[in-house]
Design a protein around this motif. Structure first.
Motif, PDB file in Angstrom:
ATOM      1  N   LEU A  21       0.742  -1.066   0.075  1.00  0.00           N
ATOM      2  CA  LEU A  21      -0.043   0.296   0.115  1.00  0.00           C
ATOM      3  C   LEU A  21       0.804   1.155  -0.099  1.00  0.00           C
ATOM      4  O   LEU A  21       0.485   2.287  -0.884  1.00  0.00           O
ATOM      5  CB  LEU A  21      -0.894  -0.004   1.301  1.00  0.00           C
ATOM      6  N   ALA A  22       1.968   1.303   0.752  1.00  0.00           N
ATOM      7  CA  ALA A  22       2.938   2.544   0.989  1.00  0.00           C
ATOM      8  C   ALA A  22       3.435   2.539  -0.559  1.00  0.00           C
ATOM      9  O   ALA A  22       3.506   3.613  -0.907  1.00  0.00           O
ATOM     10  CB  ALA A  22       3.683   2.455   1.901  1.00  0.00           C
ATOM     11  N   GLY A  23       3.935   1.270  -1.125  1.00  0.00           N
ATOM     12  CA  GLY A  23       4.490   1.531  -2.434  1.00  0.00           C
ATOM     13  C   GLY A  23       3.504   2.187  -3.442  1.00  0.00           C
ATOM     14  O   GLY A  23       4.056   2.700  -4.625  1.00  0.00           O
ATOM     15  N   TYR A  24       2.300   1.946  -3.360  1.00  0.00           N
ATOM     16  CA  TYR A  24       1.269   2.575  -4.138  1.00  0.00           C
ATOM     17  C   TYR A  24       0.856   4.076  -3.779  1.00  0.00           C
ATOM     18  O   TYR A  24       0.963   4.850  -5.000  1.00  0.00           O
ATOM     19  CB  TYR A  24      -0.120   1.685  -4.237  1.00  0.00           C
ATOM     20  N   LEU A  25       0.697   4.383  -2.593  1.00  0.00           N
ATOM     21  CA  LEU A  25      -0.143   5.628  -2.286  1.00  0.00           C
ATOM     22  C   LEU A  25       1.064   6.631  -2.331  1.00  0.00           C
ATOM     23  O   LEU A  25       0.954   7.848  -2.688  1.00  0.00           O
ATOM     24  CB  LEU A  25      -0.423   5.691  -0.865  1.00  0.00           C
ATOM     25  N   VAL A  26       2.176   6.653  -1.909  1.00  0.00           N
ATOM     26  CA  VAL A  26       3.061   7.649  -1.981  1.00  0.00           C
ATOM     27  C   VAL A  26       3.673   8.149  -3.077  1.00  0.00           C
ATOM     28  O   VAL A  26       3.421   9.297  -3.478  1.00  0.00           O
ATOM     29  CB  VAL A  26       4.510   7.193  -1.230  1.00  0.00           C
ATOM     30  N   PRO A  27       3.970   7.197  -4.213  1.00  0.00           N
ATOM     31  CA  PRO A  27       3.977   7.953  -5.535  1.00  0.00           C
ATOM     32  C   PRO A  27       2.941   8.480  -6.089  1.00  0.00           C
ATOM     33  O   PRO A  27       2.970   9.384  -6.891  1.00  0.00           O
ATOM     34  CB  PRO A  27       4.747   6.587  -6.274  1.00  0.00           C
ATOM     35  N   TYR A  28       1.747   7.772  -5.892  1.00  0.00           N
ATOM     36  CA  TYR A  28       0.582   8.338  -6.469  1.00  0.00           C
ATOM     37  C   TYR A  28       0.118   9.652  -5.748  1.00  0.00           C
ATOM     38  O   TYR A  28      -0.139  10.727  -6.778  1.00  0.00           O
ATOM     39  CB  TYR A  28      -0.610   7.480  -5.958  1.00  0.00           C
ATOM     40  N   ALA A  29       0.422   9.900  -4.606  1.00  0.00           N
ATOM     41  CA  ALA A  29       0.246  11.328  -4.057  1.00  0.00           C
ATOM     42  C   ALA A  29       1.081  12.208  -4.777  1.00  0.00           C
ATOM     43  O   ALA A  29       0.669  13.450  -4.962  1.00  0.00           O
ATOM     44  CB  ALA A  29       0.346  11.400  -2.609  1.00  0.00           C
ATOM     45  N   VAL A  30       2.182  11.973  -4.985  1.00  0.00           N
ATOM     46  CA  VAL A  30       3.567  12.922  -5.426  1.00  0.00           C
ATOM     47  C   VAL A  30       3.001  13.214  -7.086  1.00  0.00           C
ATOM     48  O   VAL A  30       3.060  14.531  -7.184  1.00  0.00           O
ATOM     49  CB  VAL A  30       4.662  12.444  -5.458  1.00  0.00           C
ATOM     50  N   VAL A  31       2.523  12.151  -7.630  1.00  0.00           N
ATOM     51  CA  VAL A  31       2.161  12.625  -8.965  1.00  0.00           C
ATOM     52  C   VAL A  31       1.090  13.482  -9.071  1.00  0.00           C
ATOM     53  O   VAL A  31       0.764  14.385  -9.818  1.00  0.00           O
ATOM     54  CB  VAL A  31       2.025  11.488  -9.827  1.00  0.00           C
ATOM     55  N   TYR A  32       0.039  12.953  -8.215  1.00  0.00           N
ATOM     56  CA  TYR A  32      -1.334  14.029  -8.171  1.00  0.00           C
ATOM     57  C   TYR A  32      -0.864  15.273  -7.735  1.00  0.00           C
ATOM     58  O   TYR A  32      -1.440  16.276  -8.393  1.00  0.00           O
ATOM     59  CB  TYR A  32      -2.383  13.379  -7.179  1.00  0.00           C
TER      60      TYR A  32
END
Length: 393
Positions: A277-288
């Motif tokens: 989940l951390a591997g998904y959410l952290v980059p997703y939040a940065v890109v967003y």
């Protein structure tokens, strides 16, 4: 005296991409050789063994002997030509930036053929390998299949745009194609870096974390490159937006609901689920965050075309979790996967798929604008003709 050139992020990024590609080329070319001939050089294994540990590499590769043995010839074609693509890509990028048209076209033709043949080798491997026998499981098999289709379709659309004399769209599709190809060296880098952040995990575990965000990272990199090369403030015929505020708001609401579902599921799967989940959410939040800021800044500065492209991609990013949840449910039902594997497969391909859809929307936006301009010119010509006829009567 010559004033030193100002170092820009674009220049730094270009140099970094070239270094990664050139450095990865020999690793890709030699990756499968040890499976066909014992003792053959494998630079990737050698580097990874020293970056992490020999046991880390040996345990992972021991499980690949059987699956790779069924498709050795196809995999050798895929990896050798994949290494060639790592070298052809920087040549294409630099020749385009420096406007070396003949070199760009010649290398482009070689690049396209190499993509098709290399991906054909990958397709043979995937057809001969059951999803459950892929490295780290069925989710990775689905990721590889999706990357294959996305790469082939991107280069095909890029060729069509070049034939149609649409250089701006050609540029976008080819950058997206190369972004998908860059997933290979970036994954290897994560195999070497993430163990220091997550000690004690096997390479298969590291791979599951890495693929959670790899699609969003490479697609976002392609978008940044496209926007960096496109300096136009407006595009003829492109007026208004295809992603008005109500549409963007609905995409945010749907995406937030899907993210909440994804978070709830992964938190229930223990430490492994939390890592993924951390591997998904952290980059997703940065890109967003970057997309949201860029589209708002472009609007304030009156750069309507940049704002429209950022908004279309931001809408796609918001809808990516919705696609991921739907795809996960489909994988669970029709492929017989357990819920964690099925949802992971959906999450890993969501951002890449929606980036592809957003690039398609951008292309249609440009084509629609060109058609509007043609109609306006035809109407103006007809009006002039009518006035001239009336004047002679």
């Amino acid at each position: 005296m010559h004033r030193p050139r100002k170092v820009t992020w674009g220049r730094v990024a270009t140099i970094a991409v070239v270094v990664v590609c050139v450095g990865y080329a020999p690793i890709a070319i030699t990756e499968i050789w040890p499976y066909s001939q014992r003792g053959a050089p494998a630079f990737g294994e050698w580097l990874l063994s020293r970056a992490v540990s020999p046991r880390y590499v040996a345990d992972a590769l021991a499980t690949r002997i059987g699956p790779y043995g069924h498709s050795l010839a196809a995999l050798i074609v895929h990896t050798v030509l994949g290494g060639a693509l790592m070298l052809l890509g920087p040549v294409q990028l630099l020749s385009a930036v420096r406007r070396r048209v003949r070199l760009h076209r010649a290398v482009g033709a070689v690049f396209a053929v190499t993509v098709y043949v290399s991906m054909a080798g990958a397709a043979v491997y995937l057809v001969r390998t059951a999803p459950g026998d892929a490295f780290s499981g069925a989710a990775f098999w689905i990721v590889l299949a999706t990357l294959l289709v996305g790469t082939v379709m991107s280069v095909t659309y890029g060729i069509a745009a070049a034939i149609g004399k649409l250089p701006d769209l050609h540029q976008r599709w080819m950058l997206l194609c190369y972004g998908f190809l860059m997933s290979a060296p970036l994954l290897r880098l994560e195999w070497g870096v993430l163990p220091s952040l997550m000690p004690g995990l096997s390479m298969a575990d590291i791979n599951r974390v890495a693929i959670m965000h790899l699609g969003s990272v490479v697609a976002f990199g392609a978008l940044l490159a496209s926007r960096g090369l496109d300096k136009r403030r407006t595009v003829a015929g492109v007026v208004g937006t295809w992603a008005p505020t109500p549409v963007l708001a609905m995409a945010h609401l749907a995406g937030a609901g899907a993210v909440a579902w994804i978070v709830w599921c992964y938190l229930g799967w223990g430490a492994e689920g939390q890592r993924m989940l951390a591997g998904y959410l952290v980059p997703y939040a940065v890109v967003y965050g970057v997309m949201a800021v860029r589209q708002r800044r472009a609007g304030r500065e009156g750069r309507s075309w940049a704002r429209e492209e950022w908004r279309l991609h931001l809408t796609g990013l918001c809808l990516a979790p919705v696609f991921s949840v739907a795809a996960g449910l489909a994988f669970e039902r029709f492929m017989g996967l357990d819920r964690q594997t099925a949802l992971t497969a959906g999450v890993t391909i969501g951002c890449g798929m929606l980036a592809f859809a957003a690039t398609t929307a951008v292309s249609l936006r440009v084509l629609y604008g060109r058609e509007l301009v043609k109609r306006e010119r035809a109407a103006a010509a007809a009006a002039r003709g009518t006035r001239q006829i009336a004047g002679t009567v």
